[in-house]
Write a protein that holds these residues in place. Structure first.
Motif, PDB file in Angstrom:
ATOM      1  N   ALA A  66       0.822  -1.338  -0.146  1.00 30.34           N
ATOM      2  CA  ALA A  66       0.140   0.032  -0.010  1.00 30.34           C
ATOM      3  C   ALA A  66       0.858   1.283   0.058  1.00 30.34           C
ATOM      4  N   ALA A  67       1.861   1.028   0.754  1.00 27.67           N
ATOM      5  CA  ALA A  67       2.917   2.339   0.795  1.00 27.67           C
ATOM      6  C   ALA A  67       3.798   2.550  -0.598  1.00 27.67           C
ATOM      7  N   GLU A  68       3.835   1.501  -1.309  1.00 28.54           N
ATOM      8  CA  GLU A  68       4.351   1.474  -2.613  1.00 28.54           C
ATOM      9  C   GLU A  68       3.454   2.265  -3.660  1.00 28.54           C
ATOM     10  N   LEU A  69       2.162   1.872  -3.425  1.00 28.83           N
ATOM     11  CA  LEU A  69       1.163   2.814  -4.436  1.00 28.83           C
ATOM     12  C   LEU A  69       1.105   4.191  -4.238  1.00 28.83           C
ATOM     13  N   LYS A  70       1.634   4.615  -2.954  1.00 33.06           N
ATOM     14  CA  LYS A  70       1.709   6.147  -2.757  1.00 33.06           C
ATOM     15  C   LYS A  70       3.173   6.590  -3.112  1.00 33.06           C
TER      16      LYS A  70
ATOM     17  N   GLN B  33       7.338  12.310  11.842  1.00 31.13           N
ATOM     18  CA  GLN B  33       7.292  13.338  10.918  1.00 31.13           C
ATOM     19  C   GLN B  33       7.367  13.392   9.549  1.00 31.13           C
ATOM     20  N   THR B  34       8.083  12.183   9.134  1.00 31.50           N
ATOM     21  CA  THR B  34       8.113  12.051   7.806  1.00 31.50           C
ATOM     22  C   THR B  34       6.798  11.463   7.109  1.00 31.50           C
ATOM     23  N   THR B  35       7.115  11.531   5.651  1.00 30.59           N
ATOM     24  CA  THR B  35       5.719  11.163   4.960  1.00 30.59           C
ATOM     25  C   THR B  35       5.406   9.633   5.139  1.00 30.59           C
TER      26      THR B  35
END
Length: 254
Positions: free
Chosen positions: A121-125, A192-194
């Motif tokens: 799911a993170a990869e899709l972002k 605090q990172t994306t």
């Protein structure tokens, strides 16, 4: 009484005694068989039911803290500064995690599958997450804790490192994650990172919680760790996220 043939008389008496004894013994055996057949029959059903109940613990969500502690294989097992795992405990369903990471590491199979979905799911972002540390044995935690005490001192070490037996990593349900944005380190600034924001907002959708949230040290006993994910299953994770609870608070109120 006059016996004409004493030898024959004694023989007859002896045979009579033998017959009486045999009849008596036969009656006793018949009575024993009848008694045994009327006795309650012991079966293995109770043992089987108990074993089945234990084996299903991993899928339960309606469980209290005290029940979870007694079964280290339960997805909701509570491991913290007051509840410890046995030094010989190792999950039986550990698998190597097939995801990007700074080192090879393991998780229990269900947690590993859920983590793969979270990373996908993170990869899709267009976000890249990395595994840092999953399962750790009692002995490994013992070495790590000693090193932290040596480096930071006892008081500081106890805020950032678990004593052996008190580490969630020994359950095989915890994974530390990191990103290139924090140089693949474990830092509070990860929050605090994306990538850290993505974890905070989406981990519960895949059954994970941030085990040591910000400003909850008084409850968890540990400093804020935005990188430390604990698998508890989707339903429990959703409730914890919705109500802004720590794992301890959830178990106390569930």
């Amino acid at each position: 009484m006059h016996v004409q043939n004493k030898k024959r008389f004694y023989l007859m008496v002896g045979l009579l005694i033998v017959v009486i004894l045999l009849v008596g013994f036969s009656i006793y055996m018949i009575w024993s068989d009848i008694s045994s057949s009327n006795a309650p029959v012991q079966t293995a059903s109770n043992t089987t039911n108990t074993a089945n109940a234990d084996s299903s613990q991993g899928n339960r969500t309606d469980i209290t803290a005290s029940q979870a502690i007694t079964n280290p294989t339960d997805l909701l097992v509570l491991v913290n500064k007051t509840t410890s795992l046995d030094e010989n405990y190792q999950p039986s369903d550990l698998v190597w995690v097939d995801l990007p990471g700074v080192r090879e590491t393991q998780l229990r199979k269900e947690a590993a599958t859920a983590l793969e979905d979270l990373f996908a799911a993170a990869e899709l972002k267009n976000l890249s997450l990395y595994c840092c540390s999953g399962y750790r044995s009692y002995q490994t935690q013992e070495e790590l804790y000693a090193e932290n005490v040596k480096t930071y001192g006892q008081k500081e070490a106890d805020l950032v490192s678990a004593k052996p037996g008190q580490s969630e990593h020994q359950t095989g349900l915890a994974m530390d994650v990191t990103a290139e944005s924090v140089n693949f380190d474990l830092l509070e600034s990860f929050g605090q990172t994306t990538e850290g924001e993505f974890i905070k907002n989406n981990a519960h959708l895949y059954g994970f919680i941030i085990r040591y949230p910000e400003d909850k040290t008084a409850i968890t006993g540990y400093a804020y760790e935005p990188w430390h994910l604990r698998y508890v299953g989707k339903d429990v994770a959703a409730e914890i996220d919705k109500n802004n609870l720590t794992f301890e608070e959830y178990l106390k109120t569930s």
